[in-house]
Design a protein around this motif. Structure first.
Motif, PDB file in Angstrom:
ATOM      1  N   THR A   1       0.813  -0.984   0.068  1.00 41.93           N
ATOM      2  CA  THR A   1      -0.130   0.154  -0.039  1.00 41.93           C
ATOM      3  C   THR A   1       0.729   1.010  -0.047  1.00 41.93           C
ATOM      4  OG1 THR A   1      -0.202   0.317   2.208  1.00 41.93           O
ATOM      5  CG2 THR A   1      -1.733  -1.398   1.218  1.00 41.93           C
ATOM      6  N   ASP A   2       0.438   2.489  -0.234  1.00 46.15           N
ATOM      7  CA  ASP A   2       0.962   3.766   0.005  1.00 46.15           C
ATOM      8  C   ASP A   2       1.912   3.753   1.119  1.00 46.15           C
ATOM      9  OD1 ASP A   2       0.266   4.318  -2.487  1.00 46.15           O
ATOM     10  OD2 ASP A   2      -1.605   5.571  -1.803  1.00 46.15           O
ATOM     11  N   GLU A   3       1.429   3.118   2.431  1.00 52.45           N
ATOM     12  CA  GLU A   3       1.622   3.056   3.589  1.00 52.45           C
ATOM     13  C   GLU A   3       2.932   2.133   3.837  1.00 52.45           C
ATOM     14  OE1 GLU A   3      -1.651   2.733   3.422  1.00 52.45           O
ATOM     15  OE2 GLU A   3      -2.272   4.831   3.692  1.00 52.45           O
ATOM     16  N   ASP A   4       3.217   1.437   2.930  1.00 55.18           N
ATOM     17  CA  ASP A   4       4.313   0.223   2.999  1.00 55.18           C
ATOM     18  C   ASP A   4       3.972  -0.640   3.738  1.00 55.18           C
ATOM     19  OD1 ASP A   4       6.118   1.696   0.883  1.00 55.18           O
ATOM     20  OD2 ASP A   4       7.019   2.983   2.535  1.00 55.18           O
ATOM     21  N   VAL A   5       2.619  -1.032   3.824  1.00 52.47           N
ATOM     22  CA  VAL A   5       2.354  -2.459   4.543  1.00 52.47           C
ATOM     23  C   VAL A   5       1.891  -3.353   3.387  1.00 52.47           C
ATOM     24  CG1 VAL A   5       1.887  -1.260   6.619  1.00 52.47           C
ATOM     25  CG2 VAL A   5      -0.091  -1.509   4.987  1.00 52.47           C
ATOM     26  N   VAL A   6       2.020  -4.583   3.443  1.00 48.64           N
ATOM     27  CA  VAL A   6       1.125  -5.435   2.478  1.00 48.64           C
ATOM     28  C   VAL A   6      -0.114  -5.230   2.255  1.00 48.64           C
ATOM     29  CG1 VAL A   6       1.130  -7.862   1.926  1.00 48.64           C
ATOM     30  CG2 VAL A   6       2.985  -7.314   3.414  1.00 48.64           C
ATOM     31  N   ASP A   7      -0.339  -5.181   1.007  1.00 52.69           N
ATOM     32  CA  ASP A   7      -1.931  -4.837   0.524  1.00 52.69           C
ATOM     33  C   ASP A   7      -2.805  -6.382   0.719  1.00 52.69           C
ATOM     34  OD1 ASP A   7      -4.175  -3.723  -0.348  1.00 52.69           O
ATOM     35  OD2 ASP A   7      -3.249  -3.527  -2.373  1.00 52.69           O
ATOM     36  N   VAL A   8      -3.718  -6.456   1.587  1.00 53.20           N
ATOM     37  CA  VAL A   8      -4.623  -7.618   1.569  1.00 53.20           C
ATOM     38  C   VAL A   8      -6.182  -7.091   1.881  1.00 53.20           C
ATOM     39  CG1 VAL A   8      -2.584  -8.946   2.645  1.00 53.20           C
ATOM     40  CG2 VAL A   8      -4.308  -7.866   4.176  1.00 53.20           C
ATOM     41  N   GLY A   9      -6.986  -7.962   1.551  1.00 52.60           N
ATOM     42  CA  GLY A   9      -8.409  -7.815   1.987  1.00 52.60           C
ATOM     43  C   GLY A   9      -8.813  -8.582   3.090  1.00 52.60           C
ATOM     44  N   VAL A  10      -9.993  -8.560   3.366  1.00 45.53           N
ATOM     45  CA  VAL A  10     -10.463  -9.399   4.801  1.00 45.53           C
ATOM     46  C   VAL A  10     -10.192 -10.809   4.657  1.00 45.53           C
ATOM     47  CG1 VAL A  10     -12.470  -7.691   5.050  1.00 45.53           C
ATOM     48  CG2 VAL A  10     -12.785  -9.797   3.648  1.00 45.53           C
ATOM     49  N   THR A  11      -9.764 -11.393   3.607  1.00 45.86           N
ATOM     50  CA  THR A  11      -9.375 -12.776   3.543  1.00 45.86           C
ATOM     51  C   THR A  11      -7.797 -12.991   3.947  1.00 45.86           C
ATOM     52  OG1 THR A  11      -8.949 -12.992   1.188  1.00 45.86           O
ATOM     53  CG2 THR A  11     -11.072 -13.401   1.926  1.00 45.86           C
ATOM     54  N   MET A  12      -7.051 -11.873   3.969  1.00 48.11           N
ATOM     55  CA  MET A  12      -5.600 -11.687   4.276  1.00 48.11           C
ATOM     56  C   MET A  12      -4.865 -12.338   2.979  1.00 48.11           C
ATOM     57  SD  MET A  12      -6.390 -10.300   6.905  1.00 48.11           S
ATOM     58  CE  MET A  12      -4.731  -9.865   7.258  1.00 48.11           C
ATOM     59  N   GLU A  13      -5.402 -12.450   1.989  1.00 52.05           N
ATOM     60  CA  GLU A  13      -4.512 -12.970   0.743  1.00 52.05           C
ATOM     61  C   GLU A  13      -3.785 -11.805   0.073  1.00 52.05           C
ATOM     62  OE1 GLU A  13      -4.819 -16.197  -2.882  1.00 52.05           O
ATOM     63  OE2 GLU A  13      -6.769 -15.638  -2.215  1.00 52.05           O
ATOM     64  N   THR A  14      -2.807 -12.102  -0.201  1.00 51.47           N
ATOM     65  CA  THR A  14      -2.012 -11.141  -1.117  1.00 51.47           C
ATOM     66  C   THR A  14      -2.139 -11.191  -2.710  1.00 51.47           C
ATOM     67  OG1 THR A  14       0.153 -12.385  -1.633  1.00 51.47           O
ATOM     68  CG2 THR A  14      -0.081 -11.331   0.667  1.00 51.47           C
ATOM     69  N   SER A  15      -1.472 -10.250  -3.179  1.00 48.26           N
ATOM     70  CA  SER A  15      -1.529 -10.004  -4.626  1.00 48.26           C
ATOM     71  C   SER A  15      -1.061 -11.451  -5.382  1.00 48.26           C
ATOM     72  CB  SER A  15      -1.017  -8.904  -5.188  1.00 48.26           C
ATOM     73  OG  SER A  15       0.250  -8.669  -5.033  1.00 48.26           O
ATOM     74  N   VAL A  16      -0.091 -12.409  -4.439  1.00 47.21           N
ATOM     75  CA  VAL A  16       0.442 -13.521  -5.003  1.00 47.21           C
ATOM     76  C   VAL A  16      -0.662 -14.658  -4.504  1.00 47.21           C
ATOM     77  CG1 VAL A  16       2.402 -15.024  -4.958  1.00 47.21           C
ATOM     78  CG2 VAL A  16       2.810 -12.460  -4.838  1.00 47.21           C
ATOM     79  N   GLU A  17      -1.048 -15.270  -5.519  1.00 49.89           N
ATOM     80  CA  GLU A  17      -2.064 -16.435  -5.476  1.00 49.89           C
ATOM     81  C   GLU A  17      -1.420 -17.325  -4.332  1.00 49.89           C
ATOM     82  OE1 GLU A  17      -4.842 -19.353  -7.728  1.00 49.89           O
ATOM     83  OE2 GLU A  17      -3.096 -18.593  -8.565  1.00 49.89           O
ATOM     84  N   ASN A  18      -2.410 -17.450  -3.307  1.00 47.57           N
ATOM     85  CA  ASN A  18      -2.339 -18.493  -2.271  1.00 47.57           C
ATOM     86  C   ASN A  18      -1.051 -18.241  -1.353  1.00 47.57           C
ATOM     87  OD1 ASN A  18      -4.240 -20.296  -3.399  1.00 47.57           O
ATOM     88  ND2 ASN A  18      -2.829 -21.363  -4.504  1.00 47.57           N
TER      89      ASN A  18
END
Length: 194
Positions: free
Chosen positions: A119-136
């Protein structure tokens, strides 16, 4: 190949391990025991009046051990996505998995090296499922939050990641819900604090 490899053995990592192992997924945790919990005392964790952070961690470890989680006391040096899944590397070996949960506190190096969106705040970008942009690949706890670093939040993040993994594996929304009638069967030696 392991179903789920978890990097980090604090509240987020062990919560994820508890849910996945309890529900039949082969689970391993890699941990250096550097959790902040050893410097904490919990008065703000629901259901716990007061507990030393190290004692809390000992209880979490007993829980995951009871469900057969394989725990490794070693540092993960890299995580890589391959055509066959994911690979976690240590100085000694490589371990393949279908899913990886990153639970390394505020250290986001593995997520960045893997190419997870930030994210712009330099934290890992996840949604409510906690999955990142890298699958699984999932990220939890302090690595996905700017300042909201609490054991109970991290444990919830680990549980959210695990439930999403379990839902994917079962092909439907999965809920981990036990009743008093099944407690002895499910918890075995942990019933009534044994």
């Amino acid at each position: 190949m392991t179903d789920v490899l978890i990097v980090g053995g604090g509240p987020a990592g062990l919560s994820a391990a508890l849910f996945t192992a309890k529900n039949g997924l082969d689970t391993a945790v890699f941990d250096t025991d550097g959790t902040w919990m050893h410097k904490a005392h919990l008065f703000n964790y629901p259901g716990i009046g007061s507990v030393d952070g190290s004692a809390y961690m000992a209880t979490l470890r007993d829980q995951v051990d009871d469900f057969g989680v394989e725990r490794h006391q070693e540092e993960v040096t890299a995580v890589e996505a391959t055509d066959d899944g994911l690979v976690v590397a240590t100085d000694a070996d490589e371990h393949a998995a279908d899913y990886v949960v990153l639970a390394t506190g505020a250290n986001r190096d593995l997520a960045e090296d893997l190419g997870c969106a930030m994210t712009d705040e330099d934290v890992v970008d996840v949604g409510v499922t906690m999955e990142t942009s890298v699958e699984n690949v999932y990220a939890t706890g302090a690595m996905v939050r700017v300042e909201e670093w609490q054991a109970v939040i991290s444990a919830g993040d680990g549980a959210a990641a695990a439930l999403n993994i379990l839902s994917k594996e079962k092909g439907e929304n999965f809920h981990d819900f036990d009743t008093p009638a099944t407690a002895e069967e499910v918890l075995g030696s942990l019933v009534d604090g044994e």
